[in-house]
Scaffold this active site. Structure first.
Site, mmCIF file in Angstrom:
data_model
loop_
_atom_site.group_PDB
_atom_site.id
_atom_site.type_symbol
_atom_site.label_atom_id
_atom_site.label_comp_id
_atom_site.label_asym_id
_atom_site.label_seq_id
_atom_site.Cartn_x
_atom_site.Cartn_y
_atom_site.Cartn_z
ATOM 1 N N GLY A 55 3.349 -3.595 -4.048
ATOM 2 C CA GLY A 55 3.126 -3.849 -5.474
ATOM 3 C C GLY A 55 3.450 -2.575 -6.227
ATOM 4 O O GLY A 55 4.533 -2.416 -6.800
ATOM 5 N N GLY A 69 0.765 -1.245 0.000
ATOM 6 C CA GLY A 69 0.000 0.000 0.000
ATOM 7 C C GLY A 69 0.793 1.290 0.000
ATOM 8 O O GLY A 69 0.202 2.372 0.047
ATOM 9 N N CYS A 104 -15.413 3.999 -27.198
ATOM 10 C CA CYS A 104 -16.733 4.635 -27.243
ATOM 11 C C CYS A 104 -17.255 4.820 -25.836
ATOM 12 O O CYS A 104 -18.085 4.043 -25.346
ATOM 13 C CB CYS A 104 -17.697 3.774 -28.025
ATOM 14 S SG CYS A 104 -17.306 3.823 -29.750
ATOM 15 N N TYR A 131 -10.876 5.450 -10.967
ATOM 16 C CA TYR A 131 -10.553 6.079 -9.665
ATOM 17 C C TYR A 131 -10.295 7.580 -9.766
ATOM 18 O O TYR A 131 -9.689 8.154 -8.856
ATOM 19 C CB TYR A 131 -9.273 5.484 -9.057
ATOM 20 C CG TYR A 131 -9.123 3.997 -9.128
ATOM 21 C CD1 TYR A 131 -9.924 3.162 -8.358
ATOM 22 C CD2 TYR A 131 -8.140 3.423 -9.923
ATOM 23 C CE1 TYR A 131 -9.759 1.792 -8.413
ATOM 24 C CE2 TYR A 131 -7.965 2.054 -9.976
ATOM 25 C CZ TYR A 131 -8.779 1.244 -9.216
ATOM 26 O OH TYR A 131 -8.602 -0.108 -9.260
ATOM 27 N N GLU A 140 4.078 -6.600 1.550
ATOM 28 C CA GLU A 140 3.676 -6.954 0.180
ATOM 29 C C GLU A 140 3.522 -5.740 -0.725
ATOM 30 O O GLU A 140 2.415 -5.431 -1.160
ATOM 31 C CB GLU A 140 2.297 -7.630 0.226
ATOM 32 C CG GLU A 140 2.276 -8.975 0.821
ATOM 33 C CD GLU A 140 0.855 -9.421 1.117
ATOM 34 O OE1 GLU A 140 0.681 -10.616 1.328
ATOM 35 O OE2 GLU A 140 -0.069 -8.585 1.154
HETATM 36 N N1 LLP Z 1 -1.483 -6.975 -0.450
HETATM 37 C C1 LLP Z 1 -2.815 -7.087 -0.579
HETATM 38 C C2 LLP Z 1 -3.530 -8.062 0.211
HETATM 39 C C3 LLP Z 1 -3.506 -6.276 -1.496
HETATM 40 O O1 LLP Z 1 -4.813 -6.393 -1.607
HETATM 41 C C4 LLP Z 1 -2.792 -5.343 -2.274
HETATM 42 C C5 LLP Z 1 -3.472 -4.495 -3.256
HETATM 43 C C6 LLP Z 1 -1.397 -5.264 -2.118
HETATM 44 C C7 LLP Z 1 -0.780 -6.094 -1.188
HETATM 45 C C8 LLP Z 1 -0.542 -4.316 -2.908
HETATM 46 O O2 LLP Z 1 -0.861 -2.992 -2.715
HETATM 47 P P1 LLP Z 1 0.078 -1.860 -3.380
HETATM 48 O O3 LLP Z 1 1.429 -1.939 -2.707
HETATM 49 O O4 LLP Z 1 0.177 -2.163 -4.827
HETATM 50 O O5 LLP Z 1 -0.645 -0.593 -3.106
HETATM 51 N N2 LLP Z 1 -6.210 -1.343 -8.826
HETATM 52 C C9 LLP Z 1 -5.985 -0.349 -7.809
HETATM 53 C C10 LLP Z 1 -5.188 -0.901 -6.661
HETATM 54 C C11 LLP Z 1 -5.826 -2.102 -6.036
HETATM 55 C C12 LLP Z 1 -4.964 -2.684 -4.966
HETATM 56 C C13 LLP Z 1 -5.475 -3.999 -4.526
HETATM 57 N N3 LLP Z 1 -4.703 -4.625 -3.516
HETATM 58 C C14 LLP Z 1 -5.278 0.864 -8.443
HETATM 59 O O6 LLP Z 1 -5.064 0.854 -9.635
HETATM 60 O O7 LLP Z 1 -4.991 1.826 -7.766
#
Ligand code: LLP
Length: 432
Positions: free
Chosen positions: A293, A249, A362, A335, A291
């Site tokens: 991402g 996150g 479209c 978003y 975790e």
């Molecule tokens: N761990 C869990 C359990 C998660 O659900 C997520 C993201 C992460 C780790 C990784 O979070 P990050 O470090 O990437 O923020 N599609 C949305 C984001 C959805 C995130 C879902 N879960 C966007 O484009 O902003």
């Protein structure tokens, strides 16, 4: 547009590690996802090296929903970090790139029986249970399919922490669909029940408070709350808790409105804080994971578009159309996400007009940027959007039967194609 370290201006044009974007566009066509490998590798190593403790084992689990291809999986495997997966598909793609299933953490709020069986068969190391019902289902599935197997599991809990981010990507509110709430009066009973299931080895908890979070404080609060909760569980149940996973996150930069903190700089402090809290709570923790991402991949990705028609509406809005849009980047439509962009062939020209960058689907909401000042654009220019490494490729669609873009990786030495562009035939491949 804020330039990344791999982008330089040369002879009035923007380049990627010296590669001219026009030449890239001619060779690989547009729209094109461009991924800078060295900056990704450096960031992963930074996270890995700073997230270390002498008290417990640590692990970075790459949240592969942000960006997963076979080549990304190969890099993840080579960089010796684990993988957060959320479907059989992500397990498959991770393994296809050589990631060891033992290092996978399988998340999700409604894993199907088939997916759970697939995970067990493929040796996924840890399954992160979302709820009590899933625990019983998994236990039963193992009993029926693989009597001798004992699956290591964590339970996802929801600490009810409100962090400020878009509501769609906030996951730990009291009405969130994810995890079991730690404030629920029955939570200790639920945990004891799961711990008693004969084919599951419950070793600890996972929580993830949301995505694109800018306050380091929210992570500290969430970790304190999880540790505090783990201590209560140890007091109230017979469970020994040896592992905690604090999710991902960490927020990233998209535009000047975003002020992310430096995660690499923050991680050692975060570890110290966790160590202290764990020692105070006298928890027998052996392993702690996070975790990330988005924060690992976003800045390494950009998308290159060719400018098509330009149009001025009756009310005076200047539309600049690109040859992609919501099909390769759904985030603005979904978003209200914001991005920066530049005309790479006019990078040193001064901004003259305000444009709305719109795609070709479209859908009126098919916009990449609502309003941006750019030099005067003409059809044929190349528009580059930075910060598209995360949640672009993985959320792409074929709406309007628009082929999804190709992806290239730029390394120190070369450029390589890692994902081919969809062909028209691909669009009907599964149709009978
Ligand atoms: N761990 C869990 C359990 C998660 O659900 C997520 C993201 C992460 C780790 C990784 O979070 P990050 O470090 O990437 O923020 N599609 C949305 C984001 C959805 C995130 C879902 N879960 C966007 O484009 O902003």
């Amino acid at each position: 547009m804020k330039l990344e370290s791999y982008q330089q201006i040369k002879d009035d044009r923007l380049t990627h590690r010296g590669y001219d974007y026009e030449r890239i566009a001619q060779e690989y066509q547009t729209p094109l996802y461009i991924f800078d490998e060295p900056s990704f590798i450096e960031r992963v190593k930074g996270y890995r090296d700073q997230f270390q403790s002498e008290v417990f084992e640590t692990e970075i689990l790459y949240a592969s929903k942000a960006l997963l291809t076979k080549e990304i999986a190969r890099l993840v495997a080579r960089l010796d970090i684990g993988q957060d997966v959320v479907s059989a598909g992500e397990i498959y793609a991770g393994q296809a790139g050589g990631i060891d299933a033992k290092r996978m953490y399988f998340h999700g709020n409604n894993k199907t029986d088939q997916e759970l069986l697939y995970a067990i068969k493929n040796g996924v190391g840890t399954i992160v249970l979302d709820n009590q019902s899933e625990a019983h289902r998994l236990n039963h599935l193992i009993q029926q399919s693989n009597e001798g197997h004992i699956q290591k599991v964590l339970l996802r809990v929801n600490p009810g922490i409100e962090a400020s981010t878009h509501e769609y990507i906030l996951t730990a509110t009291n009405d969130s669909k994810f995890g079991e709430n730690i404030h629920d009066s029955e939570i200790f009973m639920v945990i004891s029940e799961i711990a008693a299931l004969s084919h599951l080895n419950l070793v600890g908890f996972h929580s993830h408070i949301g995505s694109q979070i800018f306050e380091a404080d929210s992570f500290l609060k969430a970790s304190e709350s999880l540790i505090d909760f783990a201590q209560k569980v140890m007091e109230q149940t017979a469970l020994k808790i040896t592992e905690l996973n604090f999710g991902g996150g960490f927020g990233v930069y998209y535009t000047e409105e975003d002020q992310p903190f430096d995660v690499i700089d923050y991680l050692p402090r975060f570890v110290k804080q966790i160590e202290k809290a764990i020692q105070e709570a006298k928890l027998p923790i052996e392993k702690v994971a996070i975790e990330p991402g988005r924060s690992l991949v976003n800045a390494s990705g950009s998308t290159l578009y060719r400018v098509g028609d330009l149009k001025q509406t009756l009310s005076g809005k200047h539309y600049l159309f690109v040859d992609g849009g919501m099909t390769d980047n759904i985030r603005p439509a979904l978003y209200q996400a914001k991005y920066e962009a530049a005309l790479v062939n006019k990078i040193t020209d001064s901004a003259k007009a305000s444009y709305t960058i719109a795609g070709k689907a479209c859908e009126s909401g098919d916009k990449i940027i609502e309003s941006i000042m750019l030099p005067e654009a003409t059809p044929g220019d190349l528009l580059l959007v930075n910060g598209t490494g995360a949640y672009n490729f993985t959320m792409a669609s074929n709406y309007n039967y628009i082929p999804r873009p190709a992806m290239i990786h730029v390394t120190e030495e070369t450029i390589k194609l890692t994902v081919k562009r969809d062909t028209l035939d691909d669009l009907v491949r599964n149709q009978l």
